[in-house]
Design a protein around this motif. Structure first.
Motif, PDB file in Angstrom:
ATOM      1  N   MET A   1       1.129  -1.128  -0.182  1.00  0.00           N
ATOM      2  CA  MET A   1      -0.067  -0.093  -0.449  1.00  0.00           C
ATOM      3  C   MET A   1       0.968   1.099  -0.297  1.00  0.00           C
ATOM      4  SD  MET A   1      -2.831   0.923   2.890  1.00  0.00           S
ATOM      5  CE  MET A   1      -2.518   2.692   3.326  1.00  0.00           C
ATOM      6  N   THR A   2       0.531   2.692  -0.745  1.00  0.00           N
ATOM      7  CA  THR A   2       1.202   2.938  -0.212  1.00  0.00           C
ATOM      8  C   THR A   2       1.137   4.284   0.406  1.00  0.00           C
ATOM      9  OG1 THR A   2       0.999   3.515  -3.891  1.00  0.00           O
ATOM     10  CG2 THR A   2       1.477   5.393  -2.418  1.00  0.00           C
ATOM     11  N   VAL A   3       1.872   4.985   0.877  1.00  0.00           N
ATOM     12  CA  VAL A   3       1.200   5.816   2.118  1.00  0.00           C
ATOM     13  C   VAL A   3       0.634   7.259   1.615  1.00  0.00           C
ATOM     14  CG1 VAL A   3       2.395   7.266   3.984  1.00  0.00           C
ATOM     15  CG2 VAL A   3       3.153   5.085   3.621  1.00  0.00           C
ATOM     16  N   PRO A   4      -0.347   8.277   1.728  1.00  0.00           N
ATOM     17  CA  PRO A   4      -0.598   9.009   1.338  1.00  0.00           C
ATOM     18  C   PRO A   4      -0.299  10.220   1.315  1.00  0.00           C
ATOM     19  CG  PRO A   4      -1.845   8.408   2.873  1.00  0.00           C
ATOM     20  CD  PRO A   4      -0.731   7.414   3.300  1.00  0.00           C
ATOM     21  N   THR A   5      -0.135  11.170   0.629  1.00  0.00           N
ATOM     22  CA  THR A   5       0.366  12.488   1.243  1.00  0.00           C
ATOM     23  C   THR A   5      -0.838  13.469   1.438  1.00  0.00           C
ATOM     24  OG1 THR A   5       0.520  13.582  -0.918  1.00  0.00           O
ATOM     25  CG2 THR A   5       2.854  12.297  -0.854  1.00  0.00           C
ATOM     26  N   SER A   6      -0.477  14.840   2.115  1.00  0.00           N
ATOM     27  CA  SER A   6      -1.592  15.204   1.785  1.00  0.00           C
ATOM     28  C   SER A   6      -2.183  15.758   0.477  1.00  0.00           C
ATOM     29  CB  SER A   6      -1.309  16.790   2.467  1.00  0.00           C
ATOM     30  OG  SER A   6      -0.093  17.176   2.187  1.00  0.00           O
ATOM     31  N   ASP A   7      -1.072  15.878  -0.545  1.00  0.00           N
ATOM     32  CA  ASP A   7      -1.877  16.726  -1.882  1.00  0.00           C
ATOM     33  C   ASP A   7      -3.037  14.858  -2.419  1.00  0.00           C
ATOM     34  OD1 ASP A   7      -1.130  18.594  -2.525  1.00  0.00           O
ATOM     35  OD2 ASP A   7       0.951  18.594  -3.305  1.00  0.00           O
ATOM     36  N   SER A   8      -2.211  13.864  -2.095  1.00  0.00           N
ATOM     37  CA  SER A   8      -2.842  12.542  -2.644  1.00  0.00           C
ATOM     38  C   SER A   8      -4.087  12.499  -2.243  1.00  0.00           C
ATOM     39  CB  SER A   8      -2.122  11.545  -2.595  1.00  0.00           C
ATOM     40  OG  SER A   8      -2.161  11.257  -1.288  1.00  0.00           O
ATOM     41  N   LEU A   9      -4.533  13.419  -0.354  1.00  0.00           N
ATOM     42  CA  LEU A   9      -5.421  12.903  -0.013  1.00  0.00           C
ATOM     43  C   LEU A   9      -6.644  14.003  -0.411  1.00  0.00           C
ATOM     44  CD1 LEU A   9      -4.410  12.143   2.895  1.00  0.00           C
ATOM     45  CD2 LEU A   9      -6.051  10.508   1.749  1.00  0.00           C
ATOM     46  N   ARG A  10      -6.861  15.473  -1.132  1.00  0.00           N
ATOM     47  CA  ARG A  10      -6.679  15.922  -1.603  1.00  0.00           C
ATOM     48  C   ARG A  10      -7.580  16.010  -2.916  1.00  0.00           C
ATOM     49  NH1 ARG A  10      -3.127  21.788   0.457  1.00  0.00           N
ATOM     50  NH2 ARG A  10      -3.758  21.060   3.168  1.00  0.00           N
ATOM     51  N   ARG A  11      -6.642  15.676  -4.060  1.00  0.00           N
ATOM     52  CA  ARG A  11      -7.021  15.491  -5.033  1.00  0.00           C
ATOM     53  C   ARG A  11      -8.220  13.804  -5.180  1.00  0.00           C
ATOM     54  NH1 ARG A  11      -1.634  15.337  -5.691  1.00  0.00           N
ATOM     55  NH2 ARG A  11      -1.407  13.453  -6.535  1.00  0.00           N
ATOM     56  N   ALA A  12      -8.193  12.729  -4.284  1.00  0.00           N
ATOM     57  CA  ALA A  12      -8.890  11.905  -4.251  1.00  0.00           C
ATOM     58  C   ALA A  12     -10.399  12.049  -4.017  1.00  0.00           C
ATOM     59  CB  ALA A  12      -8.602  10.937  -3.381  1.00  0.00           C
ATOM     60  N   GLN A  13     -11.514  11.127  -4.421  1.00  0.00           N
ATOM     61  CA  GLN A  13     -13.083  11.627  -3.445  1.00  0.00           C
ATOM     62  C   GLN A  13     -13.150   9.987  -2.859  1.00  0.00           C
ATOM     63  OE1 GLN A  13     -14.682  13.668  -5.712  1.00  0.00           O
ATOM     64  NE2 GLN A  13     -12.252  14.718  -5.598  1.00  0.00           N
ATOM     65  N   CYS A  14     -14.328  10.676  -1.890  1.00  0.00           N
ATOM     66  CA  CYS A  14     -14.681   9.497  -1.354  1.00  0.00           C
ATOM     67  C   CYS A  14     -15.177   7.779  -1.594  1.00  0.00           C
ATOM     68  CB  CYS A  14     -15.889  10.256  -0.663  1.00  0.00           C
ATOM     69  SG  CYS A  14     -15.366  11.628   1.320  1.00  0.00           S
ATOM     70  N   VAL A  15     -15.722   7.526  -1.729  1.00  0.00           N
ATOM     71  CA  VAL A  15     -16.209   6.234  -1.565  1.00  0.00           C
ATOM     72  C   VAL A  15     -17.107   5.792  -0.877  1.00  0.00           C
ATOM     73  CG1 VAL A  15     -15.425   3.371  -2.385  1.00  0.00           C
ATOM     74  CG2 VAL A  15     -13.981   4.819  -2.970  1.00  0.00           C
ATOM     75  N   PRO A  16     -18.328   5.481  -1.738  1.00  0.00           N
ATOM     76  CA  PRO A  16     -19.292   5.079  -0.791  1.00  0.00           C
ATOM     77  C   PRO A  16     -19.607   4.822   0.236  1.00  0.00           C
ATOM     78  CG  PRO A  16     -20.069   5.384  -3.074  1.00  0.00           C
ATOM     79  CD  PRO A  16     -18.928   5.719  -2.751  1.00  0.00           C
ATOM     80  N   CYS A  17     -20.088   4.155   0.981  1.00  0.00           N
ATOM     81  CA  CYS A  17     -19.520   3.006   2.271  1.00  0.00           C
ATOM     82  C   CYS A  17     -21.011   2.586   3.517  1.00  0.00           C
ATOM     83  CB  CYS A  17     -17.913   3.836   3.478  1.00  0.00           C
ATOM     84  SG  CYS A  17     -17.967   2.455   4.263  1.00  0.00           S
ATOM     85  N   GLU A  18     -21.507   1.884   3.028  1.00  0.00           N
ATOM     86  CA  GLU A  18     -22.773   1.375   3.157  1.00  0.00           C
ATOM     87  C   GLU A  18     -22.064   0.452   4.638  1.00  0.00           C
ATOM     88  OE1 GLU A  18     -25.353   2.972   2.866  1.00  0.00           O
ATOM     89  OE2 GLU A  18     -24.102   3.992   1.957  1.00  0.00           O
ATOM     90  N   GLY A  19     -21.095   0.248   4.565  1.00  0.00           N
ATOM     91  CA  GLY A  19     -20.138  -0.902   5.864  1.00  0.00           C
ATOM     92  C   GLY A  19     -19.392  -1.566   4.724  1.00  0.00           C
ATOM     93  N   GLY A  20     -19.629  -3.365   5.567  1.00  0.00           N
ATOM     94  CA  GLY A  20     -18.455  -4.032   4.159  1.00  0.00           C
ATOM     95  C   GLY A  20     -16.924  -3.697   4.333  1.00  0.00           C
ATOM     96  N   VAL A  21     -16.920  -2.144   4.232  1.00  0.00           N
ATOM     97  CA  VAL A  21     -15.652  -1.910   4.144  1.00  0.00           C
ATOM     98  C   VAL A  21     -14.517  -2.323   5.282  1.00  0.00           C
ATOM     99  CG1 VAL A  21     -14.204   0.012   3.805  1.00  0.00           C
ATOM    100  CG2 VAL A  21     -16.399  -0.283   2.450  1.00  0.00           C
ATOM    101  N   PRO A  22     -13.499  -2.796   5.570  1.00  0.00           N
ATOM    102  CA  PRO A  22     -12.545  -3.142   6.124  1.00  0.00           C
ATOM    103  C   PRO A  22     -12.129  -1.456   7.078  1.00  0.00           C
ATOM    104  CG  PRO A  22     -11.112  -3.592   4.450  1.00  0.00           C
ATOM    105  CD  PRO A  22     -12.661  -3.426   4.240  1.00  0.00           C
ATOM    106  N   MET A  23     -11.428  -1.171   8.592  1.00  0.00           N
ATOM    107  CA  MET A  23     -11.706   0.111   9.217  1.00  0.00           C
ATOM    108  C   MET A  23     -10.091  -0.238   9.490  1.00  0.00           C
ATOM    109  SD  MET A  23     -12.925   0.301  12.637  1.00  0.00           S
ATOM    110  CE  MET A  23     -13.298  -1.710  13.167  1.00  0.00           C
TER     111      MET A  23
END
Length: 124
Positions: A1-23
């Motif tokens: 897994m790639t370690v995120p940067t503030s820029d990569s997080l700012r450019r990302a979009q949230c993925v809909p989560c209705e459960g079933g996603v690991p914490m």
């Protein structure tokens, strides 16, 4: 897994989560916090928070409105706590999974971006 940067997080979009996603686990949370250093992890490891002293009520409400716009765009909503007319605490957790997901850090980074743009608020 790639370690995120503030820029990569700012450019990302949230993925809909209705459960079933690991914490996100403790190491992943630490990696994500490195990209969002103004945020703190709670003792349970299931929520991040940031506090602001905005100086006055109008600035606090303006920040809340800006956060609301981000939250609606991303469809990932923080808990907002305005106290003492100028103190704002923002709590992020993914309610559907009872803990942290990458969405929480994406929103944190986007909130940091609006604050960094000079909205006259101070994180504390």
């Amino acid at each position: 897994m790639t370690v995120p940067t503030s820029d990569s997080l700012r450019r990302a979009q949230c993925v809909p989560c209705e459960g079933g996603v690991p914490m996100i686990g403790p190491q992943q949370a630490a990696d994500h916090l490195a990209a969002t250093p103004q945020w703190t992890l709670d003792e349970s490891g299931k929520m991040i928070s940031r506090q602001f002293n905005t100086g006055n009520f109008v600035k606090a409400v303006k920040l809340i409105q800006q956060v609301a716009e981000i939250a609606e765009t991303e469809q990932h909503h923080p808990d907002l706590h305005l106290t003492g007319y100028r103190h704002l605490r923002i709590d992020l957790t993914t309610h559907a999974i009872g803990g942290l997901s990458e969405n929480d850090f994406i929103i944190a980074a986007k909130i940091d971006a609006i604050v960094d743009q000079g909205n006259s608020t101070q994180g504390s």
